[in-house]
Design an enzyme around this catalytic site. Structure first.
Site, PDB file in Angstrom:
ATOM      1  N   SER A 232       7.424  44.313   4.535  1.00 37.70           N
ATOM      2  CA  SER A 232       8.664  44.806   5.130  1.00 37.70           C
ATOM      3  C   SER A 232       8.799  46.321   4.899  1.00 37.70           C
ATOM      4  O   SER A 232       9.059  47.091   5.832  1.00 37.70           O
ATOM      5  CB  SER A 232       9.825  44.029   4.490  1.00 37.70           C
ATOM      6  OG  SER A 232      11.043  44.650   4.718  1.00 37.70           O
TER       7      SER A 232
ATOM      8  N   LYS B 239       7.940  49.681   7.971  1.00 35.90           N
ATOM      9  CA  LYS B 239       8.887  50.746   8.340  1.00 35.90           C
ATOM     10  C   LYS B 239       8.336  52.126   7.999  1.00 35.90           C
ATOM     11  O   LYS B 239       8.477  53.076   8.761  1.00 35.90           O
ATOM     12  CB  LYS B 239      10.228  50.517   7.631  1.00 35.90           C
ATOM     13  CG  LYS B 239      10.993  49.361   8.252  1.00 35.90           C
ATOM     14  CD  LYS B 239      12.231  49.009   7.471  1.00 35.90           C
ATOM     15  CE  LYS B 239      11.901  48.304   6.200  1.00 35.90           C
ATOM     16  NZ  LYS B 239      12.895  47.402   5.655  1.00 35.90           N
TER      17      LYS B 239
ATOM     18  N   HIS C 199       8.988  56.629  -0.870  1.00 31.77           N
ATOM     19  CA  HIS C 199       9.919  55.503  -0.760  1.00 31.77           C
ATOM     20  C   HIS C 199      10.238  55.005  -2.165  1.00 31.77           C
ATOM     21  O   HIS C 199       9.358  54.914  -3.015  1.00 31.77           O
ATOM     22  CB  HIS C 199       9.284  54.368   0.056  1.00 31.77           C
ATOM     23  CG  HIS C 199      10.156  53.152   0.120  1.00 31.77           C
ATOM     24  ND1 HIS C 199      11.223  53.057   0.988  1.00 31.77           N
ATOM     25  CD2 HIS C 199      10.145  52.002  -0.592  1.00 31.77           C
ATOM     26  CE1 HIS C 199      11.824  51.901   0.811  1.00 31.77           C
ATOM     27  NE2 HIS C 199      11.190  51.236  -0.142  1.00 31.77           N
TER      28      HIS C 199
HETATM   29  N1  URA Z   1      13.511  46.527   1.144  1.00 34.46           N
HETATM   30  C1  URA Z   1      12.923  46.281   2.337  1.00 34.46           C
HETATM   31  O1  URA Z   1      12.838  47.148   3.186  1.00 34.46           O
HETATM   32  N2  URA Z   1      12.427  45.044   2.562  1.00 34.46           N
HETATM   33  C2  URA Z   1      12.467  44.062   1.667  1.00 34.46           C
HETATM   34  O2  URA Z   1      11.971  42.984   1.925  1.00 34.46           O
HETATM   35  C3  URA Z   1      13.090  44.325   0.423  1.00 34.46           C
HETATM   36  C4  URA Z   1      13.593  45.575   0.193  1.00 34.46           C
END
Ligand code: URA
Length: 446
Positions: free
Chosen positions: A188, A192, A87
């Site tokens: 966050s 994911k 990522h």
């Molecule tokens: N990218 C994300 O997925 N979440 C965030 O809070 C900031 C950047």
């Protein structure tokens, strides 16, 4: 699932008064919010209290856990091998996923990748893939697993089923000035990534004018928070701090970046792009268990380019996801923009700065990005740099070429380019691309 019921006001008050919330309290809050039992105004107050007073490692991990389990968590155990993803926190000209994912997959490590779209001045992997006619990034999670099993890699967009609590919370943070909080960003991102069913993760945390984190210190703090969450979930997580004080590579814009990535996959990539690609890919290959050191992983990554297997893998994935491979093999077959213009050096000297943010905004102005969420992007629009930091230039020499299908957009883009380049009389060193590695043992200078 939280085991008890709590009074929401008392949870907000606790955070306001800098007390720590336990895992159960955080789960309750997120679960109730996801069920619409907590209104946005109370969640906003909690987010602001968290933004101002911070969340410690346990709280950030509990928040990630609750957001992760608000949706489906993929089980990829049917697919053999350790699944490894990468990522990036986002930058200008950052096309690394398009090069490293096929390298790593072709070396035998499965790469399940859920990517995002462009945000402001930064580009998004999905938009770049969609610049190839027919390339489909929207699919069910079943199809996602099927492609991964067949190609050893898959690159798709997020579905409603993945971390829905994060989606709602992110939208709320966006309108309550609570995005820029390291534990909230880390939770966050990781909710994911962990939902993808990965076994290990490599993170590219960028710092500089074109990045989310402007200073190296902030990037280091974010990297530490991301690594701590990953390790807490039992996933080996390694982060690199990389320089975004000028765009990565020479091409910025969706199709242009696809071209540069295809060059990279065929051994013709720019040095800065390939240096970071091989480091990240080599680490992924090591985490996937194919070699025992990053150094050996880097060697394998180079070989995958030299023997053509990485490019072949990309063509295979493109075909599987419906994309037209003929344009990838022959760029002249692509529908390029109708207009282009050159931007020249106002004086002679050495390029000492290329403000990545201004270049990103210039590319956006030409149609490559979105100003509003629903704007349609022009896949062929963007900017090609002709010079990078450290290069010598003569007055009048071309510094960049802009591409657009809407001639009216060129003036604003030129304004951005005027602010982007700094030229000095003295010679300037090239940028150090990778400054630190962050893993469970701490921060290491490279
Ligand atoms: N990218 C994300 O997925 N979440 C965030 O809070 C900031 C950047």
């Amino acid at each position: 699932m939280s085991s008890k019921e709590y009074n929401i006001v008392s949870l907000i008050r606790k955070k306001r008064d800098t007390q720590q919330l336990n895992r159960d309290e955080i789960s309750y809050l997120i679960e109730e919010y996801t069920k619409d039992e907590v209104p946005d105004y109370q969640m906003s107050a909690f987010l602001m209290a968290s933004y101002l007073n911070g969340l410690d490692e346990d709280e950030a991990s509990a928040l990630t856990h609750s957001m992760l389990h608000s949706g489906r968590v993929l089980d990829l155990s049917d697919i053999p091998g350790k699944k490894v993803d990468k990522h990036s926190t986002g930058g200008v000209g950052d096309k690394l996923s398009l090069i490293l994912a096929p390298i790593v997959a072709s070396c035998g490590v499965p790469v399940p990748m859920i990517s995002g779209r462009g945000l402001g001045h930064t580009g998004g992997t999905l938009d770049k893939m969609e610049s190839v006619p027919g390339f489909n990034v929207d699919m069910t999670l079943e199809r996602y697993q099927q492609i991964l099993a067949k190609c050893n890699m898959v690159m798709a967009g997020q579905t409603e089923e993945v971390a829905p609590a994060d989606k709602r919370l992110y939208a709320l943070r966006d309108v309550t000035a609570t995005v820029e909080s390291i534990p909230l960003i880390a939770g966050s991102i990781m909710s994911k990534k962990l939902a993808e069913g990965i076994d290990a993760l490599v993170l590219d945390v960028k710092f500089g004018s074109g990045a989310f984190m402007k200073t190296r210190e902030e990037a280091e703090e974010l990297a530490e928070a991301l690594v701590a969450i990953g390790e807490d979930f039992g996933k080996e997580t390694v982060a690199y701090l990389t320089n975004m004080n000028q765009p990565l590579g020479y091409k910025i814009g969706n199709w242009l970046e696809m071209e540069e990535s295809m060059d990279g996959l065929q051994g013709k990539g720019p040095d800065d792009v390939m240096e970071v690609t091989h480091m990240l890919a080599g680490t992924m290959i090591m985490l996937g268990g194919k070699v025992s050191s990053v150094k050996e992983g880097i060697k394998m990554s180079h070989q995958a380019i030299e023997n053509g297997q990485a490019f072949e893998k990309w063509l295979e994935l493109t075909e599987e996801q419906g994309g037209d491979t003929s344009v990838l093999k022959d760029f002249s077959a692509y529908d390029h923009t109708e207009y282009s213009f050159e931007f020249s050096a106002p004086q002679s000297g050495y390029i000492s700065e290329i403000d990545a943010y201004s270049i990103g905004m210039g590319s956006l102005e030409l149609g490559a990005g979105r100003k509003k969420k629903d704007d349609i992007i022009d896949p062929a629009a963007g900017i090609e740099l002709k010079k990078k930091i450290g290069d010598q230039v003569k007055k009048g020499e071309t510094l960049a070429v802009g591409f657009t299908n809407n001639k009216q957009l060129t003036e604003t883009a030129i304004n951005k380019l005027e602010n982007a380049f700094t030229i000095r009389e003295q010679s300037v060193e090239k940028l150090k691309m990778i400054t630190h590695r962050v893993d469970k043992n701490g921060v290491h200078e490279m």
